[in-house]
Design a protein around this motif. Structure first.
Motif, mmCIF file in Angstrom:
data_model
loop_
_atom_site.group_PDB
_atom_site.id
_atom_site.type_symbol
_atom_site.label_atom_id
_atom_site.label_comp_id
_atom_site.label_asym_id
_atom_site.label_seq_id
_atom_site.Cartn_x
_atom_site.Cartn_y
_atom_site.Cartn_z
ATOM 1 N N THR A 193 0.842 -1.186 0.000
ATOM 2 C CA THR A 193 0.000 0.000 0.000
ATOM 3 C C THR A 193 0.881 1.241 0.000
ATOM 4 O O THR A 193 1.985 1.242 0.538
ATOM 5 C CB THR A 193 -0.926 0.058 1.229
ATOM 6 N N LEU A 216 -8.040 3.347 -3.951
ATOM 7 C CA LEU A 216 -9.231 2.965 -3.202
ATOM 8 C C LEU A 216 -9.987 4.222 -2.767
ATOM 9 O O LEU A 216 -9.852 4.707 -1.638
ATOM 10 C CB LEU A 216 -8.855 2.105 -2.000
ATOM 11 N N VAL A 219 -12.306 3.893 0.414
ATOM 12 C CA VAL A 219 -11.587 3.997 1.691
ATOM 13 C C VAL A 219 -11.213 5.451 1.949
ATOM 14 O O VAL A 219 -11.348 5.949 3.081
ATOM 15 C CB VAL A 219 -10.337 3.099 1.673
ATOM 16 N N PHE A 237 -11.730 -0.391 5.483
ATOM 17 C CA PHE A 237 -11.443 -1.506 4.585
ATOM 18 C C PHE A 237 -12.495 -2.605 4.679
ATOM 19 O O PHE A 237 -12.809 -3.250 3.666
ATOM 20 C CB PHE A 237 -10.045 -2.068 4.862
ATOM 21 N N ARG A 238 -13.045 -2.820 5.868
ATOM 22 C CA ARG A 238 -14.086 -3.845 5.984
ATOM 23 C C ARG A 238 -15.317 -3.486 5.162
ATOM 24 O O ARG A 238 -16.070 -4.374 4.741
ATOM 25 C CB ARG A 238 -14.483 -4.040 7.452
ATOM 26 N N GLU A 240 -15.242 -2.256 2.199
ATOM 27 C CA GLU A 240 -14.974 -2.480 0.790
ATOM 28 C C GLU A 240 -15.531 -3.839 0.355
ATOM 29 O O GLU A 240 -15.540 -4.785 1.140
ATOM 30 C CB GLU A 240 -13.468 -2.440 0.512
ATOM 31 N N GLY A 257 -7.968 -8.343 2.510
ATOM 32 C CA GLY A 257 -8.593 -7.074 2.871
ATOM 33 C C GLY A 257 -8.106 -6.571 4.220
ATOM 34 O O GLY A 257 -7.851 -5.375 4.409
ATOM 35 N N HIS A 258 -7.977 -7.503 5.175
ATOM 36 C CA HIS A 258 -7.474 -7.111 6.502
ATOM 37 C C HIS A 258 -6.010 -6.690 6.421
ATOM 38 O O HIS A 258 -5.616 -5.666 7.018
ATOM 39 C CB HIS A 258 -7.625 -8.280 7.470
ATOM 40 N N ALA A 260 -4.406 -5.457 3.843
ATOM 41 C CA ALA A 260 -4.335 -4.148 3.193
ATOM 42 C C ALA A 260 -4.669 -3.038 4.177
ATOM 43 O O ALA A 260 -4.046 -1.971 4.166
ATOM 44 C CB ALA A 260 -5.278 -4.105 1.998
ATOM 45 N N GLY A 261 -5.653 -3.292 5.043
ATOM 46 C CA GLY A 261 -6.008 -2.295 6.053
ATOM 47 C C GLY A 261 -4.898 -2.063 7.059
ATOM 48 O O GLY A 261 -4.589 -0.912 7.420
ATOM 49 N N THR A 264 -2.087 -0.149 5.354
ATOM 50 C CA THR A 264 -2.474 1.240 5.116
ATOM 51 C C THR A 264 -2.435 2.043 6.410
ATOM 52 O O THR A 264 -2.005 3.207 6.423
ATOM 53 C CB THR A 264 -3.871 1.302 4.491
#
Length: 275
Positions: A193, A216, A219, A237-238, A240, A257-258, A260-261, A264
């Motif tokens: 990210t 994104l 986000v 992110f959740r 998305e 997804g987690h 990436a969060g 970030t």
């Protein structure tokens, strides 16, 4: 050993290179060669002609942009040069960090900024940082020079017969950062990210976990106005769509997804601390 046959030429200038690319079916640009040559060896790619642009000095170097604030990064600038350049470290730290995260020292000493941006089919590190930086990719082709956004370039690549000549980057100061979890074998990102914190809110881009490098915006909208706490970022992110994240070997969309969060959130914290 390279098992495919091709012709090879080393042009003395960009105009000659463009003429060769336009006039030869299957012509390919050879810059750092860190993606193309392994693919040719493995038979995963083919070329009728390799146009070696590595000695074109006009495509090298990092300078101030025409506005005196941003940066112009020549396409043949190596990743090692990009990662250590004082102008990049001061004005675009997410790009320096992304270049530093690529491969090993040999890859960084040979691989180029333009080649990393144009490595279609692979999740490389520089495109996501360029998207977060709101950079533009400069191209030279039969019709002259043109630019596209890094986001558009990541989606469509370079048109046939064109050469990436530079990356044009708005200056951000130090309010930007890059984070990555790498595959241990290949060093390609499982997820990476990049962020820039601007007066209008954060710019956030992700690669590795997604089908291609993506900005994104959803986000960004959820985080506009802050705070950029880990809990807030993970919640953003959740929200998305899970189908945005593409499972790979041993991963799931939920995990990516987690991840990436988390990356970030780290990048935003680093960007704020540096600013």
């Amino acid at each position: 050993m390279i098992l495919t046959e091709f012709d090879y030429v080393r042009p003395v200038g960009l105009d000659e290179a463009l003429t060769l690319l336009a006039g030869t079916r299957g012509a390919r640009v050879l810059a750092g060669g860190q993606t193309l040559l392994p693919d040719l060896r493995a038979g995963a790619d083919r070329a009728g002609l390799l146009v070696d642009i590595r000695r074109l000095a006009e495509l090298r170097g990092i300078t101030r942009g025409t506005d005196g604030a941003g940066l112009r990064i020549g396409a043949l600038t190596t990743l090692a040069e990009l990662s250590a350049d004082p102008l990049v470290l001061a004005g675009a730290p997410e790009l320096a960090a992304a270049a530093r995260a690529n491969g090993d020292p040999q890859v960084r000493n040979l691989g180029t900024a333009g080649g990393n941006l144009a490595a279609g089919g692979r999740a490389t590190d520089l495109p996501v940082a360029a998207i977060a930086a709101d950079a533009r990719v400069e191209l030279a082709g039969p019709g002259g020079r043109s630019t596209v956004t890094a986001e558009e370039f990541a989606a469509a690549g370079a048109p046939a017969g064109t050469v990436v000549t530079a990356l044009l980057v708005p200056a951000a100061g130090r309010s930007a950062a890059f984070e990555k979890t790498a595959d241990r074998a290949t060093r390609y990102p499982v997820c990476a990210t990049a962020v820039r914190v601007t007066p209008d809110g954060p710019r956030i881009a992700v690669t590795g976990a997604t089908a291609r490098p993506l900005r994104l915006r959803g986000v960004e909208d959820r985080l506009r106005g802050g705070p950029y706490t880990t809990d807030a970022v993970l919640a953003a992110f959740r929200a998305e769509p899970r189908e945005l994240f593409v499972p790979g070997r041993g991963t799931s969309a939920e995990y990516l997804g987690h991840l990436a969060g988390v990356l970030t959130a780290r990048a935003l914290a680093r960007a704020q601390a540096l600013a």
